[in-house]
Design a protein around this motif. Structure first.
Motif, PDB file in Angstrom:
ATOM      1  N   THR A  37      17.397 107.281  88.141  1.00  0.00           N
ATOM      2  CA  THR A  37      17.121 105.573  88.526  1.00  0.00           C
ATOM      3  C   THR A  37      16.188 105.771  89.879  1.00  0.00           C
ATOM      4  O   THR A  37      15.893 106.558  90.449  1.00  0.00           O
ATOM      5  CB  THR A  37      18.819 105.773  88.870  1.00  0.00           C
ATOM      6  OG1 THR A  37      19.307 106.568  90.025  1.00  0.00           O
ATOM      7  CG2 THR A  37      19.787 105.884  87.949  1.00  0.00           C
ATOM      8  N   VAL A  38      16.922 104.030  90.070  1.00  0.00           N
ATOM      9  CA  VAL A  38      15.886 103.989  91.374  1.00  0.00           C
ATOM     10  C   VAL A  38      16.668 104.916  92.900  1.00  0.00           C
ATOM     11  O   VAL A  38      16.069 105.329  94.105  1.00  0.00           O
ATOM     12  CB  VAL A  38      15.892 102.955  92.211  1.00  0.00           C
ATOM     13  CG1 VAL A  38      15.283 102.100  93.780  1.00  0.00           C
ATOM     14  CG2 VAL A  38      14.872 102.236  90.780  1.00  0.00           C
ATOM     15  N   LEU A  70       7.436 100.172  96.201  1.00  0.00           N
ATOM     16  CA  LEU A  70       8.218 100.037  94.562  1.00  0.00           C
ATOM     17  C   LEU A  70       8.533  99.550  93.390  1.00  0.00           C
ATOM     18  O   LEU A  70       6.956  98.764  93.458  1.00  0.00           O
ATOM     19  CB  LEU A  70       9.638  99.147  95.154  1.00  0.00           C
ATOM     20  CG  LEU A  70      10.292  99.948  96.204  1.00  0.00           C
ATOM     21  CD1 LEU A  70      11.991  98.216  97.001  1.00  0.00           C
ATOM     22  CD2 LEU A  70      11.156 100.983  95.888  1.00  0.00           C
ATOM     23  N   ARG A  71       8.390  99.699  92.384  1.00  0.00           N
ATOM     24  CA  ARG A  71       7.503  99.377  91.349  1.00  0.00           C
ATOM     25  C   ARG A  71       8.193  97.724  91.411  1.00  0.00           C
ATOM     26  O   ARG A  71       8.036  96.798  90.722  1.00  0.00           O
ATOM     27  CB  ARG A  71       8.143  99.903  89.878  1.00  0.00           C
ATOM     28  CG  ARG A  71       7.687  99.062  88.667  1.00  0.00           C
ATOM     29  CD  ARG A  71       7.656 100.187  87.311  1.00  0.00           C
ATOM     30  NE  ARG A  71       6.608 101.386  87.735  1.00  0.00           N
ATOM     31  CZ  ARG A  71       6.531 101.949  86.623  1.00  0.00           C
ATOM     32  NH1 ARG A  71       6.966 101.818  85.678  1.00  0.00           N
ATOM     33  NH2 ARG A  71       4.970 103.406  86.554  1.00  0.00           N
ATOM     34  N   ASP A  72       9.802  98.089  91.708  1.00  0.00           N
ATOM     35  CA  ASP A  72      10.535  96.500  91.236  1.00  0.00           C
ATOM     36  C   ASP A  72      11.114  96.158  92.707  1.00  0.00           C
ATOM     37  O   ASP A  72      12.000  97.121  93.018  1.00  0.00           O
ATOM     38  CB  ASP A  72      11.484  96.406  90.347  1.00  0.00           C
ATOM     39  CG  ASP A  72      12.410  95.160  90.317  1.00  0.00           C
ATOM     40  OD1 ASP A  72      12.456  94.091  90.959  1.00  0.00           O
ATOM     41  OD2 ASP A  72      13.145  95.216  89.146  1.00  0.00           O
ATOM     42  N   VAL A  73      11.199  94.843  93.067  1.00  0.00           N
ATOM     43  CA  VAL A  73      11.512  94.934  94.863  1.00  0.00           C
ATOM     44  C   VAL A  73      12.580  94.400  94.665  1.00  0.00           C
ATOM     45  O   VAL A  73      13.467  94.314  95.572  1.00  0.00           O
ATOM     46  CB  VAL A  73      10.440  93.735  95.829  1.00  0.00           C
ATOM     47  CG1 VAL A  73       9.152  93.638  96.048  1.00  0.00           C
ATOM     48  CG2 VAL A  73      10.158  92.103  94.688  1.00  0.00           C
ATOM     49  N   VAL A 104       1.545 109.226  85.799  1.00  0.00           N
ATOM     50  CA  VAL A 104       1.866 109.443  84.974  1.00  0.00           C
ATOM     51  C   VAL A 104       3.553 108.822  85.220  1.00  0.00           C
ATOM     52  O   VAL A 104       4.138 109.068  85.554  1.00  0.00           O
ATOM     53  CB  VAL A 104       1.316 110.516  84.405  1.00  0.00           C
ATOM     54  CG1 VAL A 104       1.298 111.380  83.238  1.00  0.00           C
ATOM     55  CG2 VAL A 104       0.870 111.611  85.342  1.00  0.00           C
ATOM     56  N   GLY A 105       3.758 109.078  83.682  1.00  0.00           N
ATOM     57  CA  GLY A 105       5.300 108.947  83.602  1.00  0.00           C
ATOM     58  C   GLY A 105       5.614 108.025  83.054  1.00  0.00           C
ATOM     59  O   GLY A 105       6.859 107.053  82.890  1.00  0.00           O
ATOM     60  N   GLY A 106       4.690 106.620  82.765  1.00  0.00           N
ATOM     61  CA  GLY A 106       4.834 105.125  81.470  1.00  0.00           C
ATOM     62  C   GLY A 106       6.086 104.450  82.497  1.00  0.00           C
ATOM     63  O   GLY A 106       7.200 104.654  84.089  1.00  0.00           O
ATOM     64  N   PRO A 107       6.636 103.326  82.133  1.00  0.00           N
ATOM     65  CA  PRO A 107       7.552 102.280  82.137  1.00  0.00           C
ATOM     66  C   PRO A 107       8.650 103.037  82.648  1.00  0.00           C
ATOM     67  O   PRO A 107       9.454 102.800  83.771  1.00  0.00           O
ATOM     68  CB  PRO A 107       8.002 101.443  81.354  1.00  0.00           C
ATOM     69  CG  PRO A 107       6.781 102.114  80.596  1.00  0.00           C
ATOM     70  CD  PRO A 107       5.920 103.095  81.140  1.00  0.00           C
ATOM     71  N   GLY A 108       9.100 104.469  82.592  1.00  0.00           N
ATOM     72  CA  GLY A 108      10.688 104.324  83.123  1.00  0.00           C
ATOM     73  C   GLY A 108      10.383 106.158  83.598  1.00  0.00           C
ATOM     74  O   GLY A 108      10.708 106.721  84.102  1.00  0.00           O
ATOM     75  N   GLY A 109       8.999 105.849  84.498  1.00  0.00           N
ATOM     76  CA  GLY A 109       8.668 107.192  85.573  1.00  0.00           C
ATOM     77  C   GLY A 109       8.427 106.593  87.009  1.00  0.00           C
ATOM     78  O   GLY A 109       9.842 106.527  88.005  1.00  0.00           O
TER      79      GLY A 109
END
Length: 123
Positions: A37-38, A70-73, A104-109
């Motif tokens: 998780t974040v 962060l991938r998502d603010v 590496v890791g893709g969207p869930g990485g």
């Protein structure tokens, strides 16, 4: 100023994990718990930062500046809660940005990376 000491040198990708320069320590690519998780990743990144700082006799309280990617603010409130627990009022100056990681890791990485600057007080 003294010498410049580079640690965790990565020849393949041409960077140092952290660098001592005078009274400052510059840290980058602090990550951990990739795929979690974040909240877990922020904790992991701070653990990674803390471990590196420990190698040169410093701790998180010595961190004066961080750049958080962060991938998502929209995850900033989660990151802030972890910072409250870990820095306990000794907050560094901060910049937080959103980015698509080229790792590496893709969207869930990888969702979190923290870079920082620590100060070594000579007092």
């Amino acid at each position: 100023m003294g010498e410049i000491i580079r640690h965790d040198v990565n020849e393949e990708y041409a960077y140092s994990g952290f660098v001592e320069a005078g009274d400052f320590v510059f840290l980058n690519f602090c990550v951990g718990n990739v795929g979690g998780t974040v909240e877990e990743q922020v904790e992991g990144a701070l653990n990674h930062m803390s471990d590196r700082l420990g190698q040169v006799g410093l701790k998180l309280a010595d961190v004066v500046k961080v750049d958080i990617m962060l991938r998502d603010v929209w995850d900033i409130p989660v990151m802030e809660e972890v910072f409250k627990r870990r820095f306990q009022g000794n907050y560094p100056a901060r910049k937080t940005i959103s980015t698509e990681f080229a790792h590496v890791g893709g969207p869930g990485g990888l969702k979190v990376q923290i870079d920082g600057v620590a100060y070594r007080s000579r007092a």
